[in-house]
Design a protein around this motif. Sequence first.
Motif, PDB file in Angstrom:
ATOM      1  N   PRO A 160       0.865  -1.153   0.213  1.00  0.00           N
ATOM      2  CA  PRO A 160       0.169   0.044   0.020  1.00  0.00           C
ATOM      3  C   PRO A 160       0.896   1.136   0.004  1.00  0.00           C
ATOM      4  CG  PRO A 160      -0.668  -1.423   1.512  1.00  0.00           C
ATOM      5  CD  PRO A 160       0.597  -1.806   1.122  1.00  0.00           C
ATOM      6  N   TYR A 161       1.032   1.642  -1.210  1.00  0.00           N
ATOM      7  CA  TYR A 161       1.836   3.055  -1.180  1.00  0.00           C
ATOM      8  C   TYR A 161       1.073   4.147  -2.054  1.00  0.00           C
ATOM      9  CZ  TYR A 161       5.568   5.739  -3.601  1.00  0.00           C
ATOM     10  OH  TYR A 161       6.461   7.023  -4.368  1.00  0.00           O
ATOM     11  N   TRP A 208      13.852  -8.018  -4.366  1.00  0.00           N
ATOM     12  CA  TRP A 208      13.316  -6.535  -4.564  1.00  0.00           C
ATOM     13  C   TRP A 208      14.058  -5.824  -3.426  1.00  0.00           C
ATOM     14  CZ3 TRP A 208      10.469  -5.061  -0.544  1.00  0.00           C
ATOM     15  CH2 TRP A 208       9.953  -5.836   0.065  1.00  0.00           C
ATOM     16  N   PHE A 209      13.991  -4.347  -3.797  1.00  0.00           N
ATOM     17  CA  PHE A 209      14.516  -3.437  -2.827  1.00  0.00           C
ATOM     18  C   PHE A 209      13.489  -2.100  -2.898  1.00  0.00           C
ATOM     19  CE2 PHE A 209      16.808   0.353  -1.387  1.00  0.00           C
ATOM     20  CZ  PHE A 209      17.023  -0.031  -0.157  1.00  0.00           C
ATOM     21  N   THR A 210      13.169  -1.513  -1.764  1.00  0.00           N
ATOM     22  CA  THR A 210      12.549  -0.124  -2.037  1.00  0.00           C
ATOM     23  C   THR A 210      13.119   0.658  -0.915  1.00  0.00           C
ATOM     24  OG1 THR A 210      10.678  -0.343  -0.703  1.00  0.00           O
ATOM     25  CG2 THR A 210      10.379  -1.167  -2.739  1.00  0.00           C
ATOM     26  N   ALA A 211      13.157   1.906  -1.182  1.00  0.00           N
ATOM     27  CA  ALA A 211      13.511   3.046  -0.159  1.00  0.00           C
ATOM     28  C   ALA A 211      12.367   4.332  -0.900  1.00  0.00           C
ATOM     29  CB  ALA A 211      15.054   3.467   0.049  1.00  0.00           C
ATOM     30  N   ALA A 212      11.198   4.216  -0.333  1.00  0.00           N
ATOM     31  CA  ALA A 212      10.468   5.088  -0.985  1.00  0.00           C
ATOM     32  C   ALA A 212       9.445   6.006  -0.057  1.00  0.00           C
ATOM     33  CB  ALA A 212       9.378   4.604  -2.035  1.00  0.00           C
ATOM     34  N   SER A 213      10.031   7.099   0.248  1.00  0.00           N
ATOM     35  CA  SER A 213       9.264   7.914   1.206  1.00  0.00           C
ATOM     36  C   SER A 213       7.911   8.375   0.504  1.00  0.00           C
ATOM     37  CB  SER A 213       9.974   9.279   1.386  1.00  0.00           C
ATOM     38  OG  SER A 213       9.312  10.364   2.072  1.00  0.00           O
ATOM     39  N   GLU A 217      11.939  11.697  -5.116  1.00  0.00           N
ATOM     40  CA  GLU A 217      12.932  10.897  -5.564  1.00  0.00           C
ATOM     41  C   GLU A 217      12.787   9.385  -4.815  1.00  0.00           C
ATOM     42  OE1 GLU A 217      16.838  12.129  -5.018  1.00  0.00           O
ATOM     43  OE2 GLU A 217      16.788  13.519  -7.065  1.00  0.00           O
ATOM     44  N   THR A 218      12.629   8.314  -5.437  1.00  0.00           N
ATOM     45  CA  THR A 218      12.507   6.993  -4.805  1.00  0.00           C
ATOM     46  C   THR A 218      13.637   6.157  -5.353  1.00  0.00           C
ATOM     47  OG1 THR A 218      10.936   6.265  -6.066  1.00  0.00           O
ATOM     48  CG2 THR A 218       9.998   7.217  -4.440  1.00  0.00           C
ATOM     49  N   THR A 219      13.928   5.103  -4.536  1.00  0.00           N
ATOM     50  CA  THR A 219      14.999   4.020  -4.795  1.00  0.00           C
ATOM     51  C   THR A 219      14.392   2.725  -4.759  1.00  0.00           C
ATOM     52  OG1 THR A 219      16.727   5.451  -4.079  1.00  0.00           O
ATOM     53  CG2 THR A 219      17.142   3.154  -4.326  1.00  0.00           C
ATOM     54  N   TYR A 220      14.153   2.018  -6.098  1.00  0.00           N
ATOM     55  CA  TYR A 220      13.839   0.532  -5.771  1.00  0.00           C
ATOM     56  C   TYR A 220      14.231  -0.155  -7.014  1.00  0.00           C
ATOM     57  CZ  TYR A 220       9.850   2.546  -8.820  1.00  0.00           C
ATOM     58  OH  TYR A 220       9.085   3.114  -9.698  1.00  0.00           O
TER      59      TYR A 220
END
Length: 318
Positions: free
Chosen positions: A50-51, A202-207, A212-215
């Motif tokens: 849930p994003y 998988w990987f996420t760093a999403a504020s 800007e997000t990283t995934y």
Amino acid sequence: MDGEAIVVGAGVVGLTTAIRLAERGLRVRVRSRDPLAQTTSAVAGALWWPYRIEPAARVGDWSLASLRVYEELAAADPVATGVRLVPGVHADTVREGLGDWAEEVDGLRRLPPDEVPGPYGSGLAARLPLIDMPVHLAWLRGRLEAAGGVLERRAVTDLAEAGAAVVVNCAGLGARELVPDGGMRAVRGQLVLVENPGVDTWFTAASGTSSETTYFFPQPGRLILGGTAEEDAEDPAPDPATAAAIVARCARVRPEIARARVLGHRVGLRPVRDAGVRLEAEPGPAGGLLVHNYGHGGAGVTVAWGCADEVAELVTGR
């Protein structure tokens, strides 16, 4: 209610909604301006989570209902459905920041700081559905057609002219003009597709607030890198500087990504609604029943089946 239903929109929300209606006995036609490969859904990553979606009070149930469907599809036939259960890490995420739904996610656990990849101090590990969207959309179309539904390439410019006893508005960003709904806006996401250098998680760093997000998401034949969340930006052309920055951010987590050959670029416009998802029924402008199911932001895949179930209940009463 028996009879015919028209679903406007052929993204993942529209197709799942149409399937639920067709499998309950309605004669369903899905109308879409764009082919499946050109929908926003076709560009999605797409990891269940849930994003960027509201309202929080309803999202949990929709998400969990969808999670159970994806778990079944992954167990039944991951190749045909495009749904696999894959391990990975949500960095910069803590359990306390999530809703009650997180208690129902099997295996979700907090990682010690030294186990969080990259320059991040916290994270949660989980094994979640990862969906290969081109494959999954084709599978959804096949399931719809098996239930007697029909997909039509036809733009709908006026809900009053849809011409069915039941009309379901799953138009995504198109609802801005179709309803019209001035609370709809685009949140632009840019992706880079590269050859997979051996990444199998998988990987996420999403504020929820940063642009800007990283995934990265390992999909068959490619590794999907992201990303951006640019509010009120609608340029469909990939930006080279943004693409380079995406690769660099992902390479800080997995250095081998820096050397991966680029296969292509994608841009998608997430259909965000200021007031959150609109899922409700009202009398149709030309009689009958009009159901709205749009505004899912960056989590259409995550809530699709739960929302489809609710639409089916509104339409059929069961």
